[in-house]
Write an enzyme that holds these catalytic residues in place. Structure first.
Site, PDB file in Angstrom:
ATOM      1  N   LYS A 129       0.850  -1.189   0.000  1.00 36.99           N
ATOM      2  CA  LYS A 129       0.000   0.000   0.000  1.00 36.99           C
ATOM      3  C   LYS A 129       0.880   1.231   0.000  1.00 36.99           C
ATOM      4  O   LYS A 129       1.873   1.286   0.720  1.00 36.99           O
ATOM      5  CB  LYS A 129      -0.852  -0.043   1.287  1.00 36.99           C
ATOM      6  CG  LYS A 129      -1.808   1.099   1.455  1.00 36.99           C
ATOM      7  CD  LYS A 129      -3.166   0.768   0.880  1.00 36.99           C
ATOM      8  CE  LYS A 129      -4.054   1.991   0.725  1.00 36.99           C
ATOM      9  NZ  LYS A 129      -3.698   2.824  -0.435  1.00 36.99           N
ATOM     10  N   LYS A 134       5.320   2.351  -2.957  1.00 36.42           N
ATOM     11  CA  LYS A 134       5.201   3.758  -3.365  1.00 36.42           C
ATOM     12  C   LYS A 134       5.495   3.853  -4.844  1.00 36.42           C
ATOM     13  O   LYS A 134       6.248   3.047  -5.392  1.00 36.42           O
ATOM     14  CB  LYS A 134       6.205   4.606  -2.575  1.00 36.42           C
ATOM     15  CG  LYS A 134       5.956   6.100  -2.652  1.00 36.42           C
ATOM     16  CD  LYS A 134       4.711   6.515  -1.884  1.00 36.42           C
ATOM     17  CE  LYS A 134       4.993   7.365  -0.722  1.00 36.42           C
ATOM     18  NZ  LYS A 134       4.020   7.578   0.267  1.00 36.42           N
TER      19      LYS A 134
END
Ligand code: GLU
Length: 428
Positions: free
Chosen positions: A67, A103
């Site tokens: 995430k 990311k």
């Protein structure tokens, strides 16, 4: 440019020393699951075909799907994205979310693109990485210079590619497209909840607390607004072009109105839409960081406080709303001066926490009220803030080391559950 990734993972070793943890956990966290570099072709409004460099780094998925946000910035590079992915792993663990860290980013100055070029670029990003993301694989979200509208385009593009509606592939979406109430201000609000805890523990009277905020994007604006509403004196704010300072403090609603309507940060006082300039000193970002204030909030980019300016920092308390605003070397200088630093992986975890709530709501197809989202965010921030403070006290370490140790314990348990050396080594 210095290698940020190898620098930031040094913090793991420091935290590992104060807890019981299998060395294999630390070893694992020093490596990434996957890191992708690709280029996105975009037909510009002029007819010209341009290519933009883009990245997605997935750091670790022990606790769940990876995430983390996607940033649009001209300085985005693989090293930066890897470090940011690592911080996401630690952040999700610190606040007990069932996610690993990732990311992404595109090397672009989004201010130079037309809205249609921006849409083509955002959809192009998803076309390239569609095979590597998914609601149970890797879930992007907004970050520096990306917003709900961009997340909406991305979700739509992914849904078209897989030929069914998949709101849970991306968080931070517009409410009308499956976003969560309370996601927009969640990063600033999470940091605000941390500051309210500091207020209790340090016996602060908000009226006497002078605050400087570096960065006036989504997170910086929201934390400044919430503090201002509680009576804190916001004496300085800045954006990428520089800042303004006045010892009496600013009317933050006016500054936000001006910044969002004209894209200019100006010292103003507004009544409805009529703004008048007020007295203020123009300062640089460097000067803002060195101001004699009670609370400093870096809410812009990483590596703002480094060895070269750490000794100039006067604020006794720093709350890291940006990711990685203090370099590992600067940590030591600040510690030697007894500066209290509430670290990024705790202070800015409100954003990903409400992203998690959004993902849960997308999965169950039932949507919560803003009050419920805020209550859940509040109790989660409070619980983890207290746990980190307890670790800090028990182990007599700085708050960053305590937060890393706290996060490492959770990842450590999961890694050990899969078996480490002691399980796999041949028996005698
Ligand atoms: N970009 C934000 C962060 O750095 C949010 C990430 C997310 O919501 O997944 O924490």
């Amino acid at each position: 440019m210095t290698d940020i990734f190898s620098n930031v993972i040094r913090r793991l070793d420091k935290a590992a020393k104060i807890i019981q943890i299998d060395p294999e956990v630390i070893h694992q966290l020093k490596h990434l699951t996957a890191a992708m570099e690709f280029s996105i072709p975009v037909r510009m409004d002029s007819g010209e075909l341009k290519y933009f460099k883009a990245y997605r780094a997935q750091h670790n998925n022990t606790l769940g799907p990876t995430k983390g946000g996607i940033r649009y910035h001209p300085m985005v590079c693989m090293d930066e994205v890897k470090s940011l992915a690592f911080w996401m792993t630690m952040k999700c663990s610190v606040v007990n979310l069932p996610f690993g860290g990732a990311k992404g980013g595109i090397c672009v100055n989004p201010k130079e693109l037309s809205p249609m070029e921006l849409e083509r670029l955002s959809r192009g990003f998803i076309k390239r990485i569609a095979d590597f993301i998914g609601p149970d694989v890797d879930i992007p979200a907004p970050d520096v210079y990306t917003n709900a509208m961009i997340m909406g385009w991305m979700m739509d593009e992914y849904s078209k590619i897989v030929r069914h509606h998949v709101p849970g592939v991306i968080t931070g979406k517009p409410i009308a497209l499956g976003g969560s109430l309370g996601r927009e201000d969640a990063t600033g609000r999470g940091a605000y909840y941390c500051i309210k805890e500091l207020e209790k523990r340090l016996n602060w009277n908000p009226k006497n607390i002078r605050v400087a905020v570096q960065g006036f994007g989504n997170a910086g604006q929201h934390v400044a607004k919430l503090l201002f509403e509680d009576g804190y004196k916001i004496v300085a704010v800045s954006d990428s072009k520089g800042g303004v300072y006045h010892s009496d403090g600013f009317d933050i609603d006016s500054l936000i109105y001006m910044k969002n309507s004209s894209k200019i940060l100006k010292a103003v006082y507004c009544t409805e839409s009529v703004c008048e300039e007020v007295e203020a000193e123009k300062i640089t970002n460097e000067e803002l960081l060195a101001l004699d204030v009670d609370l400093l909030i870096p809410a812009a980019l990483e590596n703002q406080i480094t060895l070269s300016n750490a000794s100039e920092i006067k604020a006794p308390v720093i709350v890291e709303v940006a990711n990685g605003p203090i370099s590992t070397d600067a940590d030591e200088v600040l510690q030697s001066r007894d500066t209290l630093v509430v670290p990024d992986i705790l202070a800015n975890a409100g954003g990903v926490t409400v992203s998690y709530f959004e993902w849960v709501q997308n999965k169950i197809g039932y949507y919560w009220s803003e009050t419920k989202v805020r209550e859940k965010l509040h109790s989660s921030m409070l619980r983890e803030f207290s746990a980190v403070c307890q670790m800090k006290k028990d182990k007599k370490v700085d708050m960053r080391t305590a937060a890393y140790a706290h996060g490492l314990c959770r990842i450590g348990e999961a890694v050990s559950a899969q078996g480490t050396r002691s399980y796999f080594a041949p028996r005698e």
